[in-house]
Design a protein around this motif. Structure first.
Motif, short mmCIF file in Angstrom:
data_model
loop_
_atom_site.label_atom_id
_atom_site.label_comp_id
_atom_site.label_asym_id
_atom_site.label_seq_id
_atom_site.Cartn_x
_atom_site.Cartn_y
_atom_site.Cartn_z
N PRO A 142 49.06 15.80 34.51
CA PRO A 142 49.38 15.24 33.02
C PRO A 142 49.76 13.58 33.90
N ASP A 143 49.07 12.76 34.79
CA ASP A 143 49.65 11.48 35.21
C ASP A 143 48.00 10.65 36.14
N LEU A 144 47.13 11.71 36.36
CA LEU A 144 45.42 10.95 36.76
C LEU A 144 45.17 9.94 35.86
N LEU A 145 45.35 8.62 36.38
CA LEU A 145 44.08 7.66 35.73
C LEU A 145 43.91 7.27 37.62
N ILE A 146 42.46 6.74 36.80
CA ILE A 146 41.95 6.39 38.47
C ILE A 146 41.41 5.11 37.59
N SER A 147 41.65 4.66 37.79
CA SER A 147 40.60 2.50 37.42
C SER A 147 40.40 2.13 38.30
N ASP A 148 38.89 0.90 38.07
CA ASP A 148 38.74 -0.08 39.05
C ASP A 148 39.47 -1.20 39.08
N ALA A 149 38.94 -2.27 39.98
CA ALA A 149 39.19 -3.08 40.29
C ALA A 149 39.38 -4.04 38.90
N ASP A 150 38.66 -3.82 37.70
CA ASP A 150 39.44 -4.52 37.06
C ASP A 150 40.35 -4.37 35.67
N ASP A 204 39.23 2.40 32.66
CA ASP A 204 39.72 3.76 32.94
C ASP A 204 38.19 4.42 33.72
N VAL A 205 38.20 4.93 34.94
CA VAL A 205 37.01 5.44 34.89
C VAL A 205 36.91 6.89 35.72
N THR A 206 38.24 7.20 35.71
CA THR A 206 38.66 9.07 34.97
C THR A 206 37.93 10.21 35.24
N GLN A 207 37.26 10.02 33.75
CA GLN A 207 36.24 11.09 33.65
C GLN A 207 34.96 11.36 34.71
N GLU A 208 34.30 9.81 34.94
CA GLU A 208 33.34 9.43 35.47
C GLU A 208 33.17 10.31 36.70
N ILE A 209 34.41 9.85 37.05
CA ILE A 209 34.57 10.28 38.84
C ILE A 209 34.99 11.65 39.09
N ILE A 210 36.19 12.48 38.44
CA ILE A 210 35.75 14.20 38.15
C ILE A 210 34.79 14.81 37.67
N THR A 211 34.29 14.23 36.85
CA THR A 211 33.75 15.48 36.13
C THR A 211 31.85 15.22 37.06
N ASN A 212 31.92 14.50 37.45
CA ASN A 212 30.57 14.36 38.50
C ASN A 212 29.99 15.51 38.89
N MET A 244 31.82 2.57 53.43
CA MET A 244 30.97 2.70 52.30
C MET A 244 31.04 3.40 51.02
N LEU A 245 32.40 3.86 51.08
CA LEU A 245 33.47 3.89 49.93
C LEU A 245 33.52 3.67 49.28
N GLU A 246 33.21 3.61 47.22
CA GLU A 246 33.80 3.03 46.51
C GLU A 246 34.95 3.10 46.05
N MET A 247 36.06 1.88 46.26
CA MET A 247 37.47 1.20 45.65
C MET A 247 37.73 1.83 44.55
N PHE A 248 38.33 2.97 44.20
CA PHE A 248 39.18 2.82 43.10
C PHE A 248 40.74 3.20 43.12
N TYR A 249 41.70 3.10 42.50
CA TYR A 249 42.76 2.98 42.35
C TYR A 249 43.83 4.15 41.33
N ALA A 250 45.16 4.80 41.56
CA ALA A 250 45.96 5.62 41.06
C ALA A 250 46.96 5.79 41.46
N ASP A 251 47.83 5.96 40.55
CA ASP A 251 49.23 6.22 40.87
C ASP A 251 49.27 7.17 42.61
N ALA A 252 50.99 6.70 42.59
CA ALA A 252 51.30 6.81 43.96
C ALA A 252 51.05 8.61 44.45
#
Length: 399
Positions: free
Chosen positions: A267-275, A278-286, A348-356
Motif C-alpha cells: 500500500p505504500d510504494l511511492l518512487i519519486s525522482d529528485a524533483d 512520481d515515477v512508480t509505474q514507470e519503474i515497476i512496469t518496465n 551508472m544507476l539512475e537515482m530514485f527515492y522511496a520511503d524506508a
C-alpha cells in the motif's frame, strides 16, 4: 506381607509425568518453530526490535538490532532442542521461566499501551496482534511453570559423555548459524510481498470483488439556536440532519474502524525522482529487464557494502553494453547523500527515492538487488550473492 503400593500416589505420578511430557513437547516444538521462523529473517526481526528499543528509549542499540535478533533466535532454537532432549534441564528450566516472564511483560505492555502493533513472535509468517501475543505467552507461561516445577523429573535422552557434547555443539552451531546464514544470503522462505514471482503492480491495488476497511465517521454538531451539542455518525448526519440549518458541524470528524477488510499487500510504494515527480509505474512496469538496486540508507554503507555496491555497479555497466536493460538505485537517504555517493563511485544507476518502509521489505540486504520484468520479481540477490556478468547472461538475459 505388607507393601507400600499406593494407587493414588501412582496415578498422581502418572498424571504429573504426562503433563511434563506434553509440556516439554509443546514448549520445545513451539520455541524451535518460533526461533526458526525469526532466524529465517533476522533483519526483519531486527526491525521489529528497533520498535521496542524506541519505546524503551534504547535507540542506541539500533545498529546492533540484527545481531541481537540472531542471538535471541538462536537461544530460542537451542532452548527448545535442549528441552526436548532433556539436556541441562535446570539451566534450561530457569532460562525458560525468566524468558517467558520477560516476554509476557513485554507483550502486555505493548498491548495495553498500544506501542507496537505486531510483536514479531513468528516473523512475517504468522502476524499476531499484541493481545494475541500476550494470550500466547500466558498459555506458554502455564506450561513452562509445569516444566520448572518438575525439572528434576526430566530424564536426559543422552547420557553424559562425548556423544552428548557433540550433539549439544551441533545444536548450538545450527541454532546461531542459521540466522547468520540468512542475514548474508537472504531468507530461505520469503514471506514478504516482494518475493520472487510476485507481480508488484497487481499487489498495489484492491482486487476486483474485494472490500477494503470500512470506517464510520463521527461528527460533532451544535444547534445554533439552543446551543445543544451532540455526536452523530455519518449515516445519521446524511439521513437529514445536514439539511437542517440550525445544526452546524464543529471541528473535524473523527473515524472509527467498523469492519476490517482486505489489506493491500503493497500500500505504500511511492518512487519519486529528485524533483519529487512520481515515477512508480514507470519503474515497476518496465517491459524490459530492470535491475532495482536497493540501498535503504546509503549513508550507512560500510566499507564492505561499498565494495559490494561497486561490484554490482560494474557488472550492470558491463551488461548494459550488450543488452537493453534499465538499472536504478532506490534509497531513502537524502538527494545530497545519494549525489555524493554517485560522485564518489561513478554509478551508472539512475537515482530514485522511496520511503524506508517498503525498501526494507523489498530485499533484506543493504545493498540488495531485484531483477524485474513487466512488474514481476524475477530474482532477488543480497550484496554477497549477486552473480557475475556471465551468470546473468546465461540464466536470464541471453534467453
Amino acid at each position: 506381607m505388607e507393601t507400600n503400593f499406593n494407587p493414588t500416589r501412582k496415578r498422581k505420578t502418572n498424571v504429573a509425568n504426562v503433563l511434563l511430557t506434553f509440556s516439554r513437547l509443546f514448549v520445545g516444538v513451539l520455541f524451535i518453530f518460533s526461533g526458526f521462523i525469526k532466524a529465517n529473517d533476522p533483519t526483519g526481526f531486527g526491525y521489529k526490535l528497533q520498535e521496542y528499543f524506541h519505546v524503551f528509549h534504547l535507540d542506541s542499540l539500533n545498529d546492533y538490532s540484527t545481531w541481537i535478533a540472531i542471538l535471541i533466535c538462536g537461544f530460542e532454537i537451542m532452548a527448545g532442542a535442549f528441552l526436548l532432549l532433556g539436556l541441562y534441564k535446570k539451566t534450561v528450566a530457569w532460562s525458560l521461566l525468566l524468558l517467558i516472564i520477560f516476554f509476557t511483560f513485554l507483550t502486555f505492555y505493548s498491548a495495553f499501551f498500544e506501542v507496537v502493533t505486531s510483536c514479531g513472535c513468528f516473523g512475517d509468517a504468522i502476524p499476531l496482534t499484541p493481545w494475541q501475543s500476550f494470550i500466547k505467552d500466558l498459555i506458554l507461561f502455564v506450561f513452562i511453570l509445569i516444566i520448572f516445577s518438575n525439572r528434576n523429573r526430566i530424564t536426559p535422552l543422552l547420557r553424559k559423555g562425548a556423544l552428548r557434547s557433540i550433539v549439544a555443539t551441533i545444536i548450538v552451531l545450527f541454532a546461531f548459524g542459521i540466522g547468520v546464514y540468512t542475514y548474508y544470503f537472504l531468507p530461505f522462505i520469503d514471506f514478504l510481498p516482494y518475493k520472487e514471482g510476485n507481480n508488484i503492480p497487481a499487489l498495489m491495488v484492491l482486487p476486483e470483488g474485494k472490500q477494503g476497511d470500512v470506517y464510520e465517521y463521527i461528527y460533532e454538531i451544535k444547534n445554533k439556536r439552543t446551543g445543544e451539542a451532540k455526536k452523530v455518525t455519518d449515516k445519521e448526519y446524511m439521513a437529514g440532519i445536514w439539511e437542517d440549518e440550525n445544526w452546524e458541524v464543529v471541528g473535524e470528524p473523527s473515524s472509527r474502524l467498523v469492519q476490517k477488510g482486505y489489506q493491500i499487500p503493497i500500500p505504500d510504494l511511492l518512487i519519486s525522482d529528485a524533483d519529487g515527480n512520481d515515477v512508480t509505474q514507470e519503474i515497476i512496469t518496465n517491459p524490459y529487464y530492470n535491475f532495482i538496486v536497493v540501498s535503504t540508507y546509503a549513508d550507512k554503507l560500510s566499507t564492505a557494502d561499498i565494495i559490494a555496491l561497486d561490484r554490482i555497479n560494474t557488472t550492470i555497466r558491463d551488461l548494459s553494453t550488450d543488452f537493453n536493460i534499465r538499472a536504478v538505485l532506490l534509497t531513502a537517504s537524502s538527494a545530497q547523500v545519494a549525489n555524493s555517493l554517485n560522485e564518489e563511485m561513478d554509478l551508472m544507476l539512475e537515482m530514485f527515492y522511496a520511503d524506508a518502509v517498503p525498501l526494507k521489505s523489498m530485499v533484506r540486504s543493504n545493498p540488495g538487488v531485484l531483477l524485474l520484468q513487466n512488474g514481476v520479481v524475477i530474482k532477488k540477490w543480497s550484496k554477497i550473492t549477486f552473480p557475475s556478468k556471465e551468470e546473468l547472461e546465461k540464466q536470464y538475459l541471453a534467453k
